[in-house]
Design a protein around this motif. Structure first.
Motif, PDB file in Angstrom:
ATOM      1  N   GLN A   1     -17.337  -4.497  31.503  1.00 45.65           N
ATOM      2  CA  GLN A   1     -16.717  -4.431  32.825  1.00 45.65           C
ATOM      3  C   GLN A   1     -15.672  -5.538  33.018  1.00 45.65           C
ATOM      4  OE1 GLN A   1     -20.115  -4.449  35.518  1.00 45.65           O
ATOM      5  NE2 GLN A   1     -20.273  -2.227  35.373  1.00 45.65           N
ATOM      6  N   PRO A   2     -14.729  -5.628  32.068  1.00 44.67           N
ATOM      7  CA  PRO A   2     -13.712  -6.681  32.180  1.00 44.67           C
ATOM      8  C   PRO A   2     -12.588  -6.272  33.130  1.00 44.67           C
ATOM      9  CG  PRO A   2     -13.291  -5.371  30.246  1.00 44.67           C
ATOM     10  CD  PRO A   2     -14.539  -4.804  30.870  1.00 44.67           C
ATOM     11  N   ARG A   3     -11.820  -7.222  33.541  1.00 49.84           N
ATOM     12  CA  ARG A   3     -10.597  -6.928  34.294  1.00 49.84           C
ATOM     13  C   ARG A   3      -9.408  -6.752  33.341  1.00 49.84           C
ATOM     14  NH1 ARG A   3      -9.699 -11.554  38.504  1.00 49.84           N
ATOM     15  NH2 ARG A   3      -7.850 -10.265  38.938  1.00 49.84           N
ATOM     16  N   ARG A   4      -9.566  -7.279  32.138  1.00 48.95           N
ATOM     17  CA  ARG A   4      -8.475  -7.200  31.158  1.00 48.95           C
ATOM     18  C   ARG A   4      -9.047  -6.970  29.758  1.00 48.95           C
ATOM     19  NH1 ARG A   4      -4.640 -12.071  31.594  1.00 48.95           N
ATOM     20  NH2 ARG A   4      -3.375 -10.615  32.857  1.00 48.95           N
ATOM     21  N   VAL A   5      -8.358  -6.126  29.001  1.00 49.69           N
ATOM     22  CA  VAL A   5      -8.681  -5.907  27.589  1.00 49.69           C
ATOM     23  C   VAL A   5      -7.437  -6.221  26.768  1.00 49.69           C
ATOM     24  CG1 VAL A   5      -9.320  -4.227  25.807  1.00 49.69           C
ATOM     25  CG2 VAL A   5     -10.440  -4.158  28.051  1.00 49.69           C
ATOM     26  N   ILE A   6      -7.606  -7.071  25.773  1.00 52.03           N
ATOM     27  CA  ILE A   6      -6.528  -7.376  24.841  1.00 52.03           C
ATOM     28  C   ILE A   6      -6.854  -6.717  23.504  1.00 52.03           C
ATOM     29  CG2 ILE A   6      -5.199  -9.153  23.668  1.00 52.03           C
ATOM     30  CD1 ILE A   6      -6.010 -11.102  25.852  1.00 52.03           C
ATOM     31  N   VAL A   7      -5.968  -5.876  23.045  1.00 53.28           N
ATOM     32  CA  VAL A   7      -6.181  -5.164  21.782  1.00 53.28           C
ATOM     33  C   VAL A   7      -5.358  -5.838  20.686  1.00 53.28           C
ATOM     34  CG1 VAL A   7      -5.973  -2.958  20.573  1.00 53.28           C
ATOM     35  CG2 VAL A   7      -6.642  -3.026  22.992  1.00 53.28           C
ATOM     36  N   LEU A   8      -6.023  -6.176  19.593  1.00 57.31           N
ATOM     37  CA  LEU A   8      -5.360  -6.841  18.474  1.00 57.31           C
ATOM     38  C   LEU A   8      -5.485  -5.948  17.233  1.00 57.31           C
ATOM     39  CD1 LEU A   8      -5.750 -10.617  17.546  1.00 57.31           C
ATOM     40  CD2 LEU A   8      -5.285  -8.847  15.863  1.00 57.31           C
ATOM     41  N   PRO A   9      -4.447  -5.175  16.905  1.00 57.92           N
ATOM     42  CA  PRO A   9      -4.474  -4.390  15.663  1.00 57.92           C
ATOM     43  C   PRO A   9      -4.161  -5.312  14.489  1.00 57.92           C
ATOM     44  CG  PRO A   9      -2.870  -3.533  17.270  1.00 57.92           C
ATOM     45  CD  PRO A   9      -3.233  -4.927  17.675  1.00 57.92           C
ATOM     46  N   TYR A  10      -5.126  -5.492  13.597  1.00 62.34           N
ATOM     47  CA  TYR A  10      -4.934  -6.433  12.497  1.00 62.34           C
ATOM     48  C   TYR A  10      -4.332  -5.717  11.294  1.00 62.34           C
ATOM     49  CZ  TYR A  10      -5.575 -10.505   9.577  1.00 62.34           C
ATOM     50  OH  TYR A  10      -5.343 -11.588   8.762  1.00 62.34           O
ATOM     51  N   PHE A  11      -3.003  -5.651  11.302  1.00 65.43           N
ATOM     52  CA  PHE A  11      -2.237  -4.995  10.246  1.00 65.43           C
ATOM     53  C   PHE A  11      -1.069  -5.893   9.877  1.00 65.43           C
ATOM     54  CE2 PHE A  11      -4.597  -1.610  12.071  1.00 65.43           C
ATOM     55  CZ  PHE A  11      -4.679  -0.591  11.135  1.00 65.43           C
ATOM     56  N   LEU A  12      -0.563  -5.723   8.675  1.00 69.45           N
ATOM     57  CA  LEU A  12       0.619  -6.470   8.259  1.00 69.45           C
ATOM     58  C   LEU A  12       1.885  -5.921   8.901  1.00 69.45           C
ATOM     59  CD1 LEU A  12      -0.183  -7.069   4.500  1.00 69.45           C
ATOM     60  CD2 LEU A  12       0.527  -8.855   6.112  1.00 69.45           C
ATOM     61  N   PHE A  13       2.006  -4.568   8.913  1.00 72.36           N
ATOM     62  CA  PHE A  13       3.223  -3.932   9.398  1.00 72.36           C
ATOM     63  C   PHE A  13       2.866  -2.750  10.295  1.00 72.36           C
ATOM     64  CE2 PHE A  13       4.042  -5.358   4.961  1.00 72.36           C
ATOM     65  CZ  PHE A  13       4.839  -6.445   5.258  1.00 72.36           C
ATOM     66  N   THR A  14       3.873  -2.261  10.990  1.00 67.85           N
ATOM     67  CA  THR A  14       3.683  -1.042  11.746  1.00 67.85           C
ATOM     68  C   THR A  14       3.537   0.136  10.790  1.00 67.85           C
ATOM     69  OG1 THR A  14       4.541   0.288  13.572  1.00 67.85           O
ATOM     70  CG2 THR A  14       6.140  -0.476  11.949  1.00 67.85           C
TER      71      THR A  14
ATOM     72  N   HIS B   1       0.826  -1.211   0.000  1.00 66.33           N
ATOM     73  CA  HIS B   1       0.000   0.000   0.000  1.00 66.33           C
ATOM     74  C   HIS B   1       0.854   1.252   0.000  1.00 66.33           C
ATOM     75  CE1 HIS B   1      -2.186   3.356   1.904  1.00 66.33           C
ATOM     76  NE2 HIS B   1      -3.222   2.885   1.235  1.00 66.33           N
ATOM     77  N   GLY B   2       1.885   1.258   0.835  1.00 67.56           N
ATOM     78  CA  GLY B   2       2.719   2.448   0.993  1.00 67.56           C
ATOM     79  C   GLY B   2       2.420   3.137   2.302  1.00 67.56           C
ATOM     80  N   SER B   3       3.449   3.737   2.889  1.00 67.61           N
ATOM     81  CA  SER B   3       3.306   4.401   4.176  1.00 67.61           C
ATOM     82  C   SER B   3       4.259   5.578   4.259  1.00 67.61           C
ATOM     83  CB  SER B   3       3.604   3.418   5.317  1.00 67.61           C
ATOM     84  OG  SER B   3       3.598   4.062   6.579  1.00 67.61           O
ATOM     85  N   ARG B   4       3.817   6.634   4.937  1.00 74.72           N
ATOM     86  CA  ARG B   4       4.717   7.758   5.214  1.00 74.72           C
ATOM     87  C   ARG B   4       5.651   7.447   6.384  1.00 74.72           C
ATOM     88  NH1 ARG B   4      -0.041  10.856   3.959  1.00 74.72           N
ATOM     89  NH2 ARG B   4       0.265  12.120   2.067  1.00 74.72           N
TER      90      ARG B   4
ATOM     91  N   THR C   1       4.770   6.544  -1.171  1.00 76.16           N
ATOM     92  CA  THR C   1       6.220   6.404  -1.174  1.00 76.16           C
ATOM     93  C   THR C   1       6.654   5.698  -2.454  1.00 76.16           C
ATOM     94  OG1 THR C   1       8.124   5.682   0.157  1.00 76.16           O
ATOM     95  CG2 THR C   1       6.251   4.193   0.028  1.00 76.16           C
ATOM     96  N   GLU C   2       7.943   5.639  -2.667  1.00 80.85           N
ATOM     97  CA  GLU C   2       8.486   4.983  -3.860  1.00 80.85           C
ATOM     98  C   GLU C   2       9.324   3.769  -3.455  1.00 80.85           C
ATOM     99  OE1 GLU C   2      10.603   8.069  -5.999  1.00 80.85           O
ATOM    100  OE2 GLU C   2       8.789   8.574  -7.134  1.00 80.85           O
ATOM    101  N   PRO C   3       9.584   2.863  -4.403  1.00 82.40           N
ATOM    102  CA  PRO C   3       9.265   2.902  -5.827  1.00 82.40           C
ATOM    103  C   PRO C   3       7.775   2.667  -6.102  1.00 82.40           C
ATOM    104  CG  PRO C   3      10.307   0.814  -5.280  1.00 82.40           C
ATOM    105  CD  PRO C   3      10.395   1.671  -4.051  1.00 82.40           C
TER     106      PRO C   3
ATOM    107  N   ARG D   1       7.428   1.409   5.919  1.00 81.34           N
ATOM    108  CA  ARG D   1       7.957   1.215   4.566  1.00 81.34           C
ATOM    109  C   ARG D   1       9.076   0.185   4.582  1.00 81.34           C
ATOM    110  NH1 ARG D   1      12.204   2.919   1.458  1.00 81.34           N
ATOM    111  NH2 ARG D   1      11.766   3.269  -0.773  1.00 81.34           N
ATOM    112  N   GLN D   2       9.982   0.293   5.534  1.00 84.44           N
ATOM    113  CA  GLN D   2      11.112  -0.623   5.591  1.00 84.44           C
ATOM    114  C   GLN D   2      10.664  -2.040   5.907  1.00 84.44           C
ATOM    115  OE1 GLN D   2      14.283   0.267   4.699  1.00 84.44           O
ATOM    116  NE2 GLN D   2      14.532  -1.978   4.725  1.00 84.44           N
ATOM    117  N   ALA D   3       9.629  -2.192   6.707  1.00 85.16           N
ATOM    118  CA  ALA D   3       9.128  -3.529   7.031  1.00 85.16           C
ATOM    119  C   ALA D   3       8.655  -4.243   5.774  1.00 85.16           C
ATOM    120  CB  ALA D   3       8.001  -3.431   8.052  1.00 85.16           C
ATOM    121  N   PHE D   4       7.979  -3.516   4.895  1.00 81.84           N
ATOM    122  CA  PHE D   4       7.535  -4.120   3.632  1.00 81.84           C
ATOM    123  C   PHE D   4       8.733  -4.514   2.776  1.00 81.84           C
ATOM    124  CE2 PHE D   4       6.573  -3.690  -0.891  1.00 81.84           C
ATOM    125  CZ  PHE D   4       5.528  -4.589  -1.023  1.00 81.84           C
TER     126      PHE D   4
END
Length: 343
Positions: A209-222, A29-32, A64-66, A37-40
């Motif tokens: 009203q949980p005691r714990r929340v787990i967050v799962l960001p569903y992305f390929l890269f940062t 996709h491309g990222s600023r 970003t390029e290329p 970008r480097q992860a891809f």
């Protein structure tokens, strides 16, 4: 600081595909964000090292390029007249179905001798589902405080799309992950475009009203959006210190993703790309416009012939690609009005 499970290390081996060698144009996709970008690029390099029978040429749709054009030009400069073009995307949405194909159409017109085999997105895979389950188990096992799953809520955060089918696939994956987990609930939200957005997702998670929340960001890269999610979680941790906040990382460069790439590449090369398109808004727009100019649906590229799409749309990108631009989907009613519209 909430706990964040580290991304697993790069796998050491993956099957080397056989058959005719064709260059792989791997499209991100491309990222600023320089890290994103480097992860891809690192993934492209890893896949090249594990499948050295042909060149892997990384490029980006935007930001970003290329560029895709530069990638195609590199193939032609190396003497190739046939190429596999594979967009590295989680789900089939506008970028996969429209933006990339329009750009490939434009390049096809410039290089009519070029033959393009187009691949599909990763989609929902058993292997990805198992990877996420394993990561959740490892994360919970590493916690010093043992909180029952029945007092834990999973918050699944997707990118968000203007394609209703892609958003539905996000919800489906989140539900599949929740089934059998023992978690009290799973809430699905998105960081942009569609709704509910992340603030609403957090609010809904707290309603249990949980005691714990787990967050799962569903992305390929940062990238910019993943870092935005983590910053928001840091703020909620400060607001609710009595709760346990955990987070998983993005998928990253793991064997599961590399194996998925291998399968997608082979399917594209053999003309066997599979996509679930019965609810695709692009396809529906064609079927509901009797007598209108044919808009070639990318899913119809079942044979490995070159692209000959006949799009009736301009090659403009969504405003959501540019964070500085006004968000045309900020209000829920605005999104509803635009959701089933094609570009």
């Amino acid at each position: 600081m909430f706990d964040l499970l580290s991304t697993p290390p790069l796998p050491r081996s993956t099957p080397d595909p056989s058959g005719a060698a064709l260059p792989l144009l791997l499209i991100g996709h491309g990222s600023r964000d320089s890290e994103g970008r480097q992860a891809f690029l690192d993934l492209a390099q890893a896949y090249q090292a594990l499948t050295p029978h042909r060149p892997v040429i990384p490029c980006f749709l935007e930001l970003t390029e290329p560029s895709i054009a530069q990638g195609i030009q590199q193939c032609i400069a190396q003497g190739w007249q046939e190429v596999v073009a594979l967009p590295l995307l989680l789900f089939g949405a506008r970028h996969n179905k429209f933006d990339v194909t329009v750009e490939l159409d434009r390049l096809q017109s410039l290089y009519p001798q070029l033959r393009i085999h187009y691949g599909g997105p990763l989609g929902i895979r058993v292997e990805i589902l198992q990877l996420l389950r394993d990561r959740l188990s490892a994360l919970l096992a590493a916690q010093p405080i043992k909180i029952p799953n029945s007092e834990t809520v999973l918050l699944f955060v997707g990118r968000g799309s203007s394609d209703p089918e892609a958003n539905a696939e996000t919800c489906k994956l989140a539900r599949l992950l929740w089934e059998g987990s023992g978690f009290r609930a799973v809430e699905t939200c998105f960081i942009g475009i569609t709704h509910p957005r992340l603030p609403m997702g957090l609010e809904r998670a707290l309603l249990w009203q949980p005691r714990r929340v787990i967050v799962l960001p569903y992305f390929l890269f940062t990238g910019v959006l993943v870092k935005k999610i983590m910053a928001t979680l840091e703020e909620h941790h400060r607001l609710h210190p009595e709760m346990d906040w955990l987070a998983l990382p993005e998928l990253g460069i793991v064997d599961t993703v590399l194996q998925g790439l291998h399968q997608l590449e082979q399917e594209a090369r053999q003309g066997q790309t599979q996509m679930n398109c019965h609810l695709c808004k692009f396809r529906l727009a064609v079927s509901q416009s009797a007598g209108a100019q044919h808009i070639h649906h990318p899913h119809d590229n079942a044979t490995h012939r070159s692209h000959d799409h006949s799009h009736s749309h301009s090659h403009g990108h969504h405003n959501h690609s540019h964070p500085a631009a006004a968000d045309p989907y900020a209000q829920l009613e605005d999104y509803h009005q635009r959701a089933w519209q094609v570009p």
